[in-house]
Design a protein around this motif. Structure first.
Motif, mmCIF file in Angstrom:
data_model
loop_
_atom_site.group_PDB
_atom_site.id
_atom_site.type_symbol
_atom_site.label_atom_id
_atom_site.label_comp_id
_atom_site.label_asym_id
_atom_site.label_seq_id
_atom_site.Cartn_x
_atom_site.Cartn_y
_atom_site.Cartn_z
ATOM 1 N N GLU A 5 -1.578 4.783 10.311
ATOM 2 C CA GLU A 5 -2.528 3.972 11.076
ATOM 3 C C GLU A 5 -3.590 3.341 10.190
ATOM 4 O O GLU A 5 -3.884 2.160 10.298
ATOM 5 N N GLN A 6 -4.168 4.188 9.296
ATOM 6 C CA GLN A 6 -5.191 3.639 8.396
ATOM 7 C C GLN A 6 -4.583 2.563 7.510
ATOM 8 O O GLN A 6 -5.202 1.540 7.257
ATOM 9 N N ILE A 7 -3.371 2.833 7.029
ATOM 10 C CA ILE A 7 -2.723 1.872 6.132
ATOM 11 C C ILE A 7 -2.563 0.536 6.856
ATOM 12 O O ILE A 7 -2.952 -0.515 6.348
ATOM 13 N N VAL A 8 -2.012 0.596 8.066
ATOM 14 C CA VAL A 8 -1.776 -0.642 8.810
ATOM 15 C C VAL A 8 -3.089 -1.359 9.111
ATOM 16 O O VAL A 8 -3.191 -2.573 8.962
ATOM 17 N N SER A 9 -4.134 -0.569 9.467
ATOM 18 C CA SER A 9 -5.377 -1.249 9.826
ATOM 19 C C SER A 9 -6.041 -1.861 8.592
ATOM 20 O O SER A 9 -6.550 -2.977 8.639
ATOM 21 N N ALA A 10 -5.987 -1.154 7.463
ATOM 22 C CA ALA A 10 -6.529 -1.723 6.219
ATOM 23 C C ALA A 10 -5.749 -2.971 5.833
ATOM 24 O O ALA A 10 -6.328 -3.997 5.458
ATOM 25 N N ALA A 11 -4.435 -2.882 5.939
ATOM 26 C CA ALA A 11 -3.573 -4.005 5.561
ATOM 27 C C ALA A 11 -3.837 -5.216 6.453
ATOM 28 O O ALA A 11 -3.885 -6.354 5.984
ATOM 29 N N THR A 12 -4.046 -4.954 7.753
ATOM 30 C CA THR A 12 -4.271 -6.051 8.685
ATOM 31 C C THR A 12 -5.592 -6.753 8.391
ATOM 32 O O THR A 12 -5.682 -7.980 8.390
ATOM 33 N N GLN A 13 -6.604 -5.926 8.094
ATOM 34 C CA GLN A 13 -7.908 -6.497 7.779
ATOM 35 C C GLN A 13 -7.820 -7.369 6.530
ATOM 36 O O GLN A 13 -8.312 -8.501 6.501
ATOM 37 N N ILE A 49 0.844 -1.196 0.000
ATOM 38 C CA ILE A 49 0.000 0.000 0.000
ATOM 39 C C ILE A 49 0.882 1.251 0.000
ATOM 40 O O ILE A 49 0.646 2.188 -0.761
ATOM 41 N N ALA A 50 1.903 1.247 0.846
ATOM 42 C CA ALA A 50 2.806 2.399 0.917
ATOM 43 C C ALA A 50 3.513 2.617 -0.419
ATOM 44 O O ALA A 50 3.635 3.753 -0.891
ATOM 45 N N ARG A 51 3.960 1.515 -1.034
ATOM 46 C CA ARG A 51 4.656 1.634 -2.317
ATOM 47 C C ARG A 51 3.725 2.226 -3.381
ATOM 48 O O ARG A 51 4.093 3.131 -4.124
ATOM 49 N N MET A 101 2.092 10.463 -3.599
ATOM 50 C CA MET A 101 2.020 10.911 -2.206
ATOM 51 C C MET A 101 3.442 11.026 -1.685
ATOM 52 O O MET A 101 4.314 10.257 -2.085
ATOM 53 N N ASP A 102 3.699 11.994 -0.795
ATOM 54 C CA ASP A 102 5.062 12.018 -0.269
ATOM 55 C C ASP A 102 5.148 11.312 1.074
ATOM 56 O O ASP A 102 4.135 10.985 1.703
ATOM 57 N N GLN A 103 6.384 11.073 1.469
ATOM 58 C CA GLN A 103 6.675 10.272 2.651
ATOM 59 C C GLN A 103 5.888 10.734 3.883
ATOM 60 O O GLN A 103 5.346 9.926 4.626
ATOM 61 N N SER A 104 5.794 12.055 4.076
ATOM 62 C CA SER A 104 5.155 12.556 5.293
ATOM 63 C C SER A 104 3.646 12.280 5.293
ATOM 64 O O SER A 104 3.062 11.975 6.324
ATOM 65 N N GLN A 105 3.031 12.376 4.098
ATOM 66 C CA GLN A 105 1.605 12.047 4.000
ATOM 67 C C GLN A 105 1.385 10.577 4.340
ATOM 68 O O GLN A 105 0.414 10.217 5.013
ATOM 69 N N ILE A 106 2.300 9.755 3.848
ATOM 70 C CA ILE A 106 2.183 8.322 4.109
ATOM 71 C C ILE A 106 2.341 8.055 5.607
ATOM 72 O O ILE A 106 1.591 7.276 6.189
ATOM 73 N N MET A 107 3.296 8.758 6.228
ATOM 74 C CA MET A 107 3.482 8.603 7.671
ATOM 75 C C MET A 107 2.208 9.016 8.423
ATOM 76 O O MET A 107 1.794 8.370 9.369
ATOM 77 N N ASP A 108 1.579 10.099 7.960
ATOM 78 C CA ASP A 108 0.332 10.551 8.587
ATOM 79 C C ASP A 108 -0.759 9.488 8.494
ATOM 80 O O ASP A 108 -1.571 9.338 9.408
ATOM 81 N N ALA A 109 -0.780 8.812 7.351
ATOM 82 C CA ALA A 109 -1.853 7.836 7.111
ATOM 83 C C ALA A 109 -1.482 6.448 7.618
ATOM 84 O O ALA A 109 -2.222 5.489 7.418
#
Length: 179
Positions: free
Chosen positions: A77-85, A58-60, A67-75
């Motif tokens: 939590e959502q990324i990890v939770s979506a990925a986990t689901q 998702i990050a890639r 998207m830049d690195q800082s936006q990805i860092m901001d997101a």
């Protein structure tokens, strides 16, 4: 280039895409049906591994879409939770399909493996020989074998479909129900 041929090409490609969508729809239904029916403990480390992999994907993709690195860092939590689901669902489904394959004695044929390898070598533009050498090193063959087995299990389930065809595509019947 003659217009009739273009029209036919377009029509065929739309038809093929529809067919593909219908197939995907059925695959998803079969899988969702199974995932809903069965509740069991998932091996946590397998889920974590898959979640990690999906998080990276998702990050890639986000980076690739600008998207830049800082936006990805901001997101994050959502990324990890979506990925986990997604990971839980994937692991669950793979497990179920693995069991189906075992129970039905499904096998992966050498031809299927060869074709899958040929497709990868075309996609990655490497020679089949080099791909095979790499494949032996990084366990690719085993992973492919698992993937194909899962495909075979999905095929098996769809053939003996446990799911009724969805009536979502009324427009395909070609006649109007309103009168």
């Amino acid at each position: 280039m003659d217009l009739e041929r273009v029209r036919t090409e377009v029509k065929n490609s739309i038809e093929a895409r529809r067919q593909q969508n219908r197939e995907n729809e059925r695959t998803n239904q079969v899988i969702a049906h199974l995932a809903d029916k069965l509740e069991f403990e998932l091996p946590q480390e397998v889920v974590n591994r898959e979640a990690q992999r999906r998080t990276n994907d998702i990050a890639r993709n986000a980076l690739n879409q600008g998207m830049d690195q800082s936006q990805i860092m901001d997101a994050q939590e959502q990324i990890v939770s979506a990925a986990t689901q997604q990971a839980r669902q994937n692991v669950k489904v793979s497990f179920i399909l693995g069991e189906v394959a075992k129970k039905e004695n499904l096998r992966v044929s050498e031809d299927q493996l060869r074709m899958a390898l040929a497709q990868i070598s075309m996609r990655q533009k490497v020679s089949p020989k080099k791909l095979l050498q790499d494949a032996k090193k990084n366990n690719l063959i085993e992973r492919l074998r698992e993937d194909i087995l899962i495909e075979n299990a999905i095929g098996f389930l769809k053939e003996h479909a446990v799911v009724e065809e969805v009536e979502a595509n009324q427009e395909d019947c070609g006649h109007d129900h309103s009168h």
